[in-house]
Design a protein around this motif. Sequence first.
Motif, PDB file in Angstrom:
ATOM      1  N   ASP A 430       0.828  -1.204   0.000  1.00 60.13           N
ATOM      2  CA  ASP A 430       0.000   0.000   0.000  1.00 60.13           C
ATOM      3  C   ASP A 430       0.862   1.254   0.000  1.00 60.13           C
ATOM      4  OD1 ASP A 430      -2.213  -1.605   0.039  1.00 60.13           O
ATOM      5  OD2 ASP A 430      -2.655  -1.312   2.165  1.00 60.13           O
ATOM      6  N   SER A 431       1.940   1.224   0.775  1.00 57.74           N
ATOM      7  CA  SER A 431       2.832   2.381   0.846  1.00 57.74           C
ATOM      8  C   SER A 431       3.477   2.661  -0.509  1.00 57.74           C
ATOM      9  CB  SER A 431       3.912   2.131   1.903  1.00 57.74           C
ATOM     10  OG  SER A 431       4.821   3.200   1.935  1.00 57.74           O
ATOM     11  N   SER A 434       0.866   4.141  -2.849  1.00 60.96           N
ATOM     12  CA  SER A 434       0.553   5.521  -2.460  1.00 60.96           C
ATOM     13  C   SER A 434       1.661   6.477  -2.883  1.00 60.96           C
ATOM     14  CB  SER A 434       0.342   5.599  -0.945  1.00 60.96           C
ATOM     15  OG  SER A 434      -0.013   6.910  -0.562  1.00 60.96           O
ATOM     16  N   THR A 438       1.071   9.470  -5.497  1.00 62.06           N
ATOM     17  CA  THR A 438       1.323  10.848  -5.044  1.00 62.06           C
ATOM     18  C   THR A 438       2.202  11.588  -6.040  1.00 62.06           C
ATOM     19  OG1 THR A 438       1.095  10.217  -2.720  1.00 62.06           O
ATOM     20  CG2 THR A 438       2.290  12.253  -3.182  1.00 62.06           C
ATOM     21  N   ALA A 460      -4.094   7.792  -3.777  1.00 69.07           N
ATOM     22  CA  ALA A 460      -2.922   7.633  -2.908  1.00 69.07           C
ATOM     23  C   ALA A 460      -3.345   7.637  -1.447  1.00 69.07           C
ATOM     24  CB  ALA A 460      -1.921   8.757  -3.174  1.00 69.07           C
ATOM     25  N   PHE A 461      -4.274   8.516  -1.103  1.00 67.37           N
ATOM     26  CA  PHE A 461      -4.741   8.628   0.284  1.00 67.37           C
ATOM     27  C   PHE A 461      -5.441   7.353   0.731  1.00 67.37           C
ATOM     28  CE2 PHE A 461      -7.574  10.045   3.689  1.00 67.37           C
ATOM     29  CZ  PHE A 461      -6.708  10.819   4.459  1.00 67.37           C
ATOM     30  N   ARG A 462      -6.153   6.709  -0.186  1.00 60.84           N
ATOM     31  CA  ARG A 462      -6.840   5.460   0.157  1.00 60.84           C
ATOM     32  C   ARG A 462      -5.845   4.356   0.501  1.00 60.84           C
ATOM     33  NH1 ARG A 462     -11.957   4.642  -4.007  1.00 60.84           N
ATOM     34  NH2 ARG A 462     -13.070   6.580  -3.479  1.00 60.84           N
ATOM     35  N   PHE A 463      -4.704   4.359  -0.180  1.00 58.43           N
ATOM     36  CA  PHE A 463      -3.689   3.331   0.088  1.00 58.43           C
ATOM     37  C   PHE A 463      -2.928   3.627   1.376  1.00 58.43           C
ATOM     38  CE2 PHE A 463      -4.040   2.208  -4.474  1.00 58.43           C
ATOM     39  CZ  PHE A 463      -4.122   0.827  -4.340  1.00 58.43           C
ATOM     40  N   ASP A 464      -2.505   4.889   1.552  1.00 60.83           N
ATOM     41  CA  ASP A 464      -1.713   5.219   2.730  1.00 60.83           C
ATOM     42  C   ASP A 464      -1.765   6.719   2.957  1.00 60.83           C
ATOM     43  OD1 ASP A 464       0.069   5.545   4.766  1.00 60.83           O
ATOM     44  OD2 ASP A 464       1.808   4.700   3.735  1.00 60.83           O
ATOM     45  N   GLU A 465      -2.514   7.123   3.961  1.00 59.97           N
ATOM     46  CA  GLU A 465      -2.721   8.562   4.189  1.00 59.97           C
ATOM     47  C   GLU A 465      -1.518   9.244   4.830  1.00 59.97           C
ATOM     48  OE1 GLU A 465      -5.188   8.790   8.311  1.00 59.97           O
ATOM     49  OE2 GLU A 465      -6.221   7.778   6.656  1.00 59.97           O
ATOM     50  N   THR A 467       1.595   9.115   3.527  1.00 65.01           N
ATOM     51  CA  THR A 467       2.641   9.353   2.524  1.00 65.01           C
ATOM     52  C   THR A 467       3.109  10.813   2.580  1.00 65.01           C
ATOM     53  OG1 THR A 467       1.723   7.666   1.070  1.00 65.01           O
ATOM     54  CG2 THR A 467       3.172   9.313   0.049  1.00 65.01           C
ATOM     55  N   LEU A 470       1.588  14.187   0.769  1.00 63.65           N
ATOM     56  CA  LEU A 470       0.282  13.870   0.194  1.00 63.65           C
ATOM     57  C   LEU A 470      -0.797  14.827   0.692  1.00 63.65           C
ATOM     58  CD1 LEU A 470      -1.768  12.167  -1.344  1.00 63.65           C
ATOM     59  CD2 LEU A 470      -1.721  10.513   0.536  1.00 63.65           C
TER      60      LEU A 470
END
Length: 520
Positions: A430-431, A434, A438, A460-465, A467, A470
Amino acid sequence: MNYYTYIFSGTFGGFDKEESEILAAWQKKTEEEKRAQFADSDTLEVVIGWYLETNNYDEAAKWLEVAKERFPNSEDFMFLEILHAKHLNSDEAVKLCNKFYNFNHEYDILLLKSTILFIQRKFEEAHESFLIFIKSFLGDNEVIAEMYLNMSVYLACLDYSDENGEIDSETDLKQEIYLKKYLDAGLESKNSMGNLLFFAERFSLYNYDAEAKRVINRAIDIDAYNKDAWRELAELCYDLGEYAEAADAYKYLIAINDDDKQLYFKCGICYQKTGKCDLAIENFLLQAQKYPEELKNVNFNASLMMGIGSNYLQMNLIEEAKSYFLEVLKIKPKHFQAFVYLGQCFYLLDDNNTALVFIQKALDLDTDLDNFEYENLYAIIAHIFVDLYYQGEKNANKDHLFSALTAYKKSLMYQNMVHRNDPFNPEKNDSANSSILTQIGKIYFVLDDYVHALIYLQLAFRFDETTPQLNAFLTVVYLYLGMRDDATVHYYLIPEEEYEKYQYDKTFPIMDTINKGEKI
């Protein structure tokens, strides 16, 4: 023929030389010759067993009738008749078990009956029948242990799922209860080391990994210096993604002088998987020092040098990493990953021209799409194009940004091929997603395409907020699109250290339009 093997696995496990000769002779005879000349019980037993083994139930039934006529009281043919019925009509098979057990009180029939009842989900009846069978071995603890473990594995292999792949909760619970009950009983009794390791492999085969580990650990309790047990534990833990425990097992194997000459390398890989780069490098170097003869294997030598280099790169020791990747090219001049990593090293050393040279060499290689470094390669290309854009005159170099977009999207594509993702570390996947998304969003922002920027930044936010940058870019994009409430939410998600590091108040003056006291 081994009837226990057939009961628990559905196969006799092959036929010995004498049995194979009987079968070869049988197949050459006519029907009349078979009936006239092959009347002995040994031949009929092997032949019927072979028909069951090959799922030829009609022929098995025909010759069972002959056998029952000639040898009406034979326990072997009673057993074969039950096995035949088990495949066609389990209720009839249970009736035969009751009939023959009442006739001869042969306890093995109760074992067979219990396996049929388990298939029918009649767990309590199956358990009762199995316990009576077990009592026939009182005093022989090793056989009792083996039978308990056999039945535990048998339950593990039973598939109770329906056509939709679902199992009702009651059946699922009972299967688990009896499986663990028999496993506990089997491990409490006396066991041979060979038996335990065999059953550990069987549990692992059916994806009952926790049970496999229990059996292996029991083997280690019996003999703490058993290399086979430690080897199985190390390999199982590695396959399960339990890399720290796998590293400990490999270290123990090293301590007890296991014959495997690549243990330091395997241990290093485990440390690499857990992010302990210094320990990974230490073990890789020990591998080369302790077993220099292994370096004659070109592929292994290159893998070892790549391992050292990639861990130095992870530690941001770029010059050290570069030297090992160059060493890899001396061993294997067309090593795809070495070219990619060298491109990354020179990019990090601010030498984009040399970075592009190595990246081009990687692209020129005739390699397949399964190579694990394409996502890194295209990410590096994208980074370089972004750098080139900022180094030149912005408006004149927008083509660099479009090239960067293409490269980032290819990197994203390769990142999300099924086999790329680490099943034991979804957060890492996920990171990575993201981070790439981003970067794409930021480029669209620079190109003043705020709608596309928002789409990619939201993904990107859905995967890893968390980051980096972002939430800052989401804040600004929402503001440009007139969506102040959403902008405010993301504004307050920007880490304070990041805000100060990038001086967002100067970089993005529009952030000052947010009412700092108004938290959404």
